[in-house]
Write a protein that holds these residues in place. Structure first.
Motif, mmCIF file in Angstrom:
data_model
loop_
_atom_site.group_PDB
_atom_site.id
_atom_site.type_symbol
_atom_site.label_atom_id
_atom_site.label_comp_id
_atom_site.label_asym_id
_atom_site.label_seq_id
_atom_site.Cartn_x
_atom_site.Cartn_y
_atom_site.Cartn_z
ATOM 1 N N SER A 36 38.161 41.697 32.101
ATOM 2 C CA SER A 36 38.791 43.004 32.023
ATOM 3 C C SER A 36 40.066 43.012 32.869
ATOM 4 C CB SER A 36 37.802 44.073 32.479
ATOM 5 O OG SER A 36 38.407 45.322 32.525
ATOM 6 N N CYS A 37 39.951 43.134 34.211
ATOM 7 C CA CYS A 37 41.156 43.368 35.032
ATOM 8 C C CYS A 37 42.045 42.138 35.202
ATOM 9 C CB CYS A 37 40.755 43.899 36.399
ATOM 10 S SG CYS A 37 39.994 42.643 37.463
ATOM 11 N N ARG A 38 41.512 40.947 35.094
ATOM 12 C CA ARG A 38 42.222 39.684 35.320
ATOM 13 C C ARG A 38 42.825 39.603 36.722
ATOM 14 N NH1 ARG A 38 45.937 37.936 30.395
ATOM 15 N NH2 ARG A 38 46.933 39.927 30.742
ATOM 16 N N ALA A 41 39.019 41.980 40.505
ATOM 17 C CA ALA A 41 38.623 43.268 41.082
ATOM 18 C C ALA A 41 37.458 43.934 40.370
ATOM 19 C CB ALA A 41 39.829 44.206 41.075
ATOM 20 N N CYS A 42 36.981 43.410 39.230
ATOM 21 C CA CYS A 42 36.027 44.211 38.443
ATOM 22 C C CYS A 42 34.700 43.524 38.141
ATOM 23 C CB CYS A 42 36.678 44.642 37.141
ATOM 24 S SG CYS A 42 36.761 43.334 35.892
ATOM 25 N N LEU A 43 34.572 42.255 38.354
ATOM 26 C CA LEU A 43 33.326 41.501 38.131
ATOM 27 C C LEU A 43 33.031 41.149 36.667
ATOM 28 C CD1 LEU A 43 30.610 43.047 40.528
ATOM 29 C CD2 LEU A 43 31.451 40.718 40.596
ATOM 30 N N SER A 44 33.856 41.623 35.719
ATOM 31 C CA SER A 44 33.540 41.365 34.301
ATOM 32 C C SER A 44 33.476 39.874 33.981
ATOM 33 C CB SER A 44 34.600 41.989 33.378
ATOM 34 O OG SER A 44 34.492 43.367 33.399
ATOM 35 N N CYS A 74 31.089 32.812 40.710
ATOM 36 C CA CYS A 74 32.497 33.091 41.043
ATOM 37 C C CYS A 74 33.132 33.895 39.917
ATOM 38 C CB CYS A 74 33.268 31.783 41.246
ATOM 39 S SG CYS A 74 33.211 30.701 39.831
ATOM 40 N N LEU A 75 34.350 34.367 40.165
ATOM 41 C CA LEU A 75 35.098 35.121 39.155
ATOM 42 C C LEU A 75 36.048 34.157 38.457
ATOM 43 C CD1 LEU A 75 35.880 38.309 41.300
ATOM 44 C CD2 LEU A 75 34.056 37.995 39.611
ATOM 45 N N PHE A 76 35.860 33.972 37.165
ATOM 46 C CA PHE A 76 36.659 32.971 36.451
ATOM 47 C C PHE A 76 38.129 33.359 36.326
ATOM 48 C CE2 PHE A 76 32.584 31.371 34.226
ATOM 49 C CZ PHE A 76 32.366 30.475 35.261
#
Ligand SMILES: Cc1cc2nc3c(=O)[nH]c(=O)nc-3n(C[C@H](O)[C@H](O)[C@H](O)COP(=O)(O)OP(=O)(O)OC[C@H]3O[C@@H](n4cnc5c(N)ncnc54)[C@H](O)[C@@H]3O)c2cc1C
Ligand code: FES
Length: 349
Positions: A36-38, A41-44, A74-76
């Motif tokens: 989502s946010c790239r 910040a959002c965990l998507s 981790c956040l990709f």
């Protein structure tokens, strides 16, 4: 130097160039992962590295508990490989007819729906087709190169103007312009540049689960597009729309939602207000909108949830609904993160 990334469940592989994130490389290879946010910040885009060396960022450190990070979570959107990797994630889609494009658009209509909400319509060039899934978003590319994301508020209709619902964030670079007065204010006929469609927030039509739509404030925009798509596609799954705002005026298209509720036997609309004033004379549900869902449905294990809007609402819903039995992969969200959230994260480091 490029590294090979393998998605464990499907064995799809793609190459990631030095300095590129796993998400950007996947998208460049027509593999759409959840995002989502790239911006961390959002965990998507949360996933797991099963093997290999990598470097993640501030969002991973701030948003993911240490025990999970130790296991490779981790956040990709901010993670860069340092060797070949094997990862665990869902693939949302492989390449489709939908292409991400940069386009000029012209403002054709601006209508204030509340003191701080502007509905803006934009015409894409007649020479180009702009395809998207109901629920996705576009980014404006501003003159200084910075970008601002806004969800598309109508289902895709060829050649029709696209619609955005923009909330004024006082002091914000772009929305001060949208709501401004005088020479520098946004006006009909203004030309802007967009990139889109983006994001993985759209209706999973292959499922037959009942749907909960959760909107806070202008988070209603992509939800409106999804409801239009449900109606147009003749989908008869039960749909409950919970739309929250601080005051009734924040639920700025209440009449449209009531009309859907009256007309569609499988559709229920529940507006929820958290801070009504006596002069609002609000007779409806009160409290936090994500909590209203739990008050009605204690066990969410059989549902799909589509949630959109203020980051605090999305993160609260994600946590509470998991505890109420909602499978993590059935929570789809776009969190309206802004520069303020990133500054907050920077301060927390
Ligand atoms: C996927 C996605 C979809 C979105 N869709 C929508 C939508 O449909 N509708 C919608 O209304 N919004 C949406 N947003 C939010 C939107 O992208 C913008 O973040 C928002 O409109 C603010 O933009 P801005 O340029 O006005 O504010 P910004 O300039 O980004 O500033 C945001 C706020 O932070 C404050 N701020 C800026 N810099 C600092 C600083 N250094 N220190 C402290 N405070 C600071 C500003 O005063 C302002 O209040 C979406 C966001 C995402 C990620
Ligand atoms: S945290 Fe990665 S897409 Fe939002």
């Amino acid at each position: 130097m490029a590294y090979k990334v393998t998605i464990e469940s499907s064995n799809h592989t793609f190459e990631v160039n030095e300095g590129q994130t796993i998400l950007d490389a996947a998208l460049a290879n027509d593999i759409i992962l959840p995002y989502s946010c790239r911006a961390g910040a959002c965990l998507s885009c949360k996933g797991k590295v099963v093997s290999g060396e990598y470097e993640s960022g501030l969002g991973t450190t701030n948003l993911i508990p240490e025990e999970e990070r130790a296991e490779g979570a981790c956040l990709f959107c901010e993670t860069k490989p340092r060797s070949d990797l094997t990862i665990q994630t869902q693939i949302v889609k492989l390449a489709s007819a939908i292409q991400v494009k940069k386009l000029p658009v012209r403002v054709t209509e601006m209508e204030k729906k509340a003191d701080d909400v502007m509905v803006v319509k934009l015409q894409t060039p007649s020479s180009d087709t702009f395809l998207y899934e109901a629920g996705q978003y576009i980014e404006f590319i501003l003159k200084d190169g910075s970008r601002r994301a806004y969800s598309l508020a109508t289902r895709p209709i060829e050649k029709a103007p696209i619609e955005l619902h923009i909330r004024h964030m006082k002091g914000g670079l772009f929305t001060d312009h949208v709501f401004g007065t005088g020479n520098t204010a946004m006006k009909v006929k203004e030309i802007l540049r967009i990139e889109g469609p983006l994001g993985s927030f759209f209706l999973r039509k292959e499922s037959d689960k009942p749907i909960i739509l959760l909107a806070s404030g202008t988070g209603f925009a992509p939800i409106k597009a999804i409801v239009e798509e449900i109606i147009e596609s003749g989908i008869l799954r039960p749909v409950s729309l919970y739309w929250g705002g601080r005051r009734p005026a924040d639920i700025y298209m209440m009449d449209l939602c009531k009309e859907w509720d009256d007309r569609l036997p499988h559709f229920t609309f529940i507006p929820v207000v958290s801070d009504a004033l006596p002069e609002d004379n609000w007779q409806g549900r009160t409290g936090f909108v994500h909590q209203a869902v739990l008050d009605d449905i204690a066990d969410l294990s059989a549902y799909q949830v589509y949630a959109c809007g203020a980051p605090i609402v999305i993160s609260s819903a994600r946590k509470a609904y998991a505890q109420a039995g909602l499978p993590a992969e059935e929570f789809y969200a776009d969190s309206f993160t802004s520069a303020a959230d990133l500054v907050h994260q920077e301060q927390n480091k």
